[in-house]
Design a protein around this motif. Structure first.
Motif, PDB file in Angstrom:
ATOM      1  N   ALA A 160       7.592   6.250  -6.274  1.00  0.00           N
ATOM      2  CA  ALA A 160       8.250   7.663  -6.472  1.00  0.00           C
ATOM      3  C   ALA A 160       9.573   7.529  -5.796  1.00  0.00           C
ATOM      4  CB  ALA A 160       7.300   8.818  -5.894  1.00  0.00           C
ATOM      5  N   ASP A 161      10.716   7.976  -6.290  1.00  0.00           N
ATOM      6  CA  ASP A 161      11.867   8.028  -5.649  1.00  0.00           C
ATOM      7  C   ASP A 161      11.921   8.479  -4.044  1.00  0.00           C
ATOM      8  OD1 ASP A 161      13.871   9.016  -8.654  1.00  0.00           O
ATOM      9  OD2 ASP A 161      12.996   7.241  -7.881  1.00  0.00           O
ATOM     10  N   SER A 162      11.230   9.581  -3.974  1.00  0.00           N
ATOM     11  CA  SER A 162      10.847   9.966  -2.442  1.00  0.00           C
ATOM     12  C   SER A 162      10.582   9.095  -1.575  1.00  0.00           C
ATOM     13  CB  SER A 162      10.044  11.349  -2.402  1.00  0.00           C
ATOM     14  OG  SER A 162       8.916  11.027  -3.021  1.00  0.00           O
ATOM     15  N   VAL A 163      10.006   8.049  -1.674  1.00  0.00           N
ATOM     16  CA  VAL A 163       9.329   7.002  -0.956  1.00  0.00           C
ATOM     17  C   VAL A 163      10.000   5.660  -0.908  1.00  0.00           C
ATOM     18  CG1 VAL A 163       7.072   8.166  -1.233  1.00  0.00           C
ATOM     19  CG2 VAL A 163       7.528   6.295  -2.110  1.00  0.00           C
ATOM     20  N   LYS A 164      10.689   5.471  -1.887  1.00  0.00           N
ATOM     21  CA  LYS A 164      11.477   4.270  -2.035  1.00  0.00           C
ATOM     22  C   LYS A 164      12.151   4.035  -0.782  1.00  0.00           C
ATOM     23  CE  LYS A 164      12.154   3.914  -6.820  1.00  0.00           C
ATOM     24  NZ  LYS A 164      13.195   4.002  -8.078  1.00  0.00           N
ATOM     25  N   GLY A 165      12.227   2.571  -0.128  1.00  0.00           N
ATOM     26  CA  GLY A 165      12.792   2.293   1.169  1.00  0.00           C
ATOM     27  C   GLY A 165      11.828   2.526   2.134  1.00  0.00           C
ATOM     28  N   ARG A 166      10.792   3.336   2.121  1.00  0.00           N
ATOM     29  CA  ARG A 166      10.108   3.832   3.438  1.00  0.00           C
ATOM     30  C   ARG A 166       8.605   3.113   3.081  1.00  0.00           C
ATOM     31  NH1 ARG A 166       9.001   8.856   4.292  1.00  0.00           N
ATOM     32  NH2 ARG A 166       9.249   9.503   2.154  1.00  0.00           N
ATOM     33  N   PHE A 167       8.235   3.163   1.791  1.00  0.00           N
ATOM     34  CA  PHE A 167       6.782   2.949   1.679  1.00  0.00           C
ATOM     35  C   PHE A 167       6.815   1.475   0.916  1.00  0.00           C
ATOM     36  CE2 PHE A 167       4.715   7.519   1.329  1.00  0.00           C
ATOM     37  CZ  PHE A 167       5.172   7.803   2.559  1.00  0.00           C
ATOM     38  N   THR A 168       5.731   0.786   1.313  1.00  0.00           N
ATOM     39  CA  THR A 168       5.625  -0.398   0.743  1.00  0.00           C
ATOM     40  C   THR A 168       4.081  -0.655   0.143  1.00  0.00           C
ATOM     41  OG1 THR A 168       7.176  -1.514   1.846  1.00  0.00           O
ATOM     42  CG2 THR A 168       5.705  -2.923   0.723  1.00  0.00           C
ATOM     43  N   ILE A 169       3.942  -1.079  -1.073  1.00  0.00           N
ATOM     44  CA  ILE A 169       2.507  -1.394  -1.641  1.00  0.00           C
ATOM     45  C   ILE A 169       2.423  -2.806  -1.805  1.00  0.00           C
ATOM     46  CG2 ILE A 169       3.355  -1.099  -4.082  1.00  0.00           C
ATOM     47  CD1 ILE A 169       0.539   0.551  -4.334  1.00  0.00           C
ATOM     48  N   SER A 170       1.186  -3.037  -1.549  1.00  0.00           N
ATOM     49  CA  SER A 170       0.654  -4.529  -1.728  1.00  0.00           C
ATOM     50  C   SER A 170      -0.820  -4.476  -1.891  1.00  0.00           C
ATOM     51  CB  SER A 170       1.144  -5.228  -0.335  1.00  0.00           C
ATOM     52  OG  SER A 170       0.160  -4.812   0.714  1.00  0.00           O
ATOM     53  N   ARG A 171      -1.503  -5.633  -2.450  1.00  0.00           N
ATOM     54  CA  ARG A 171      -2.469  -5.956  -2.776  1.00  0.00           C
ATOM     55  C   ARG A 171      -3.121  -7.155  -2.640  1.00  0.00           C
ATOM     56  NH1 ARG A 171      -3.071  -5.169  -9.126  1.00  0.00           N
ATOM     57  NH2 ARG A 171      -5.045  -6.226  -9.073  1.00  0.00           N
ATOM     58  N   ASP A 172      -4.310  -7.274  -2.147  1.00  0.00           N
ATOM     59  CA  ASP A 172      -5.045  -8.612  -1.894  1.00  0.00           C
ATOM     60  C   ASP A 172      -6.123  -8.767  -3.178  1.00  0.00           C
ATOM     61  OD1 ASP A 172      -6.924 -10.528  -1.132  1.00  0.00           O
ATOM     62  OD2 ASP A 172      -6.703  -9.913   0.923  1.00  0.00           O
ATOM     63  N   ASN A 173      -5.713  -9.523  -4.252  1.00  0.00           N
ATOM     64  CA  ASN A 173      -6.721  -9.764  -5.300  1.00  0.00           C
ATOM     65  C   ASN A 173      -8.045 -10.197  -4.823  1.00  0.00           C
ATOM     66  OD1 ASN A 173      -4.794  -8.543  -7.098  1.00  0.00           O
ATOM     67  ND2 ASN A 173      -3.634 -10.690  -7.069  1.00  0.00           N
ATOM     68  N   GLY A 174      -8.066 -11.145  -3.847  1.00  0.00           N
ATOM     69  CA  GLY A 174      -9.372 -11.777  -3.352  1.00  0.00           C
ATOM     70  C   GLY A 174     -10.194 -10.565  -2.820  1.00  0.00           C
ATOM     71  N   ARG A 175      -9.721  -9.568  -2.305  1.00  0.00           N
ATOM     72  CA  ARG A 175     -10.507  -8.490  -1.665  1.00  0.00           C
ATOM     73  C   ARG A 175     -10.479  -7.424  -2.496  1.00  0.00           C
ATOM     74  NH1 ARG A 175      -9.161  -9.407   4.729  1.00  0.00           N
ATOM     75  NH2 ARG A 175      -9.768 -11.424   5.024  1.00  0.00           N
TER      76      ARG A 175
END
Length: 117
Positions: A60-75
């Protein structure tokens, strides 16, 4: 069926950080996108961030630069690192799991994030 378990919400002061986690379990047999949505009182649920099986992300534009999403496919786990939190980030945050081929999706139970001094 897919079950989602969220953790990491809480109370934080403005400018602080939180990290949300969401672990998926059950019959996971195909590629999927996972993401975070949020809903504040009186507002509609909105997308915060999502990450595809290929690693593409959307924010979302409101969180760009502040929030980071990531994933661990193994888990089968997705994370949302939230920095520089603002009072307007206060909401219930919901984890979402969506099959990329089939389109069905599942929701977590929600975790409260409150940003207040």
């Amino acid at each position: 069926q897919v079950q989602l378990v969220e953790s990491g919400g809480g109370l934080v002061q403005p400018g602080g950080s939180l990290r949300l986690s969401c672990a998926a379990s059950g019959s996971i047999f195909s590629i999927y996108t996972m993401g975070w949505y949020r809903q504040a009182p009186g507002n509609q649920r909105e997308l915060v961030a999502a990450v595809t099986s290929g690693g593409r992300t959307a924010y979302a534009d409101s969180v760009k630069g502040r929030f980071t999403i990531s994933r661990d496919n193994g888990r089968n786990t997705v994370y949302l690192q939230m920095n520089s939190l603002k009072s307007e980030d206060t909401a219930v945050y919901y984890c979402n799991f969506k099959w990329e081929v089939y389109g069905d999706n599942y929701w977590g139970q929600g975790t409260q994030v409150t940003v207040s001094s």
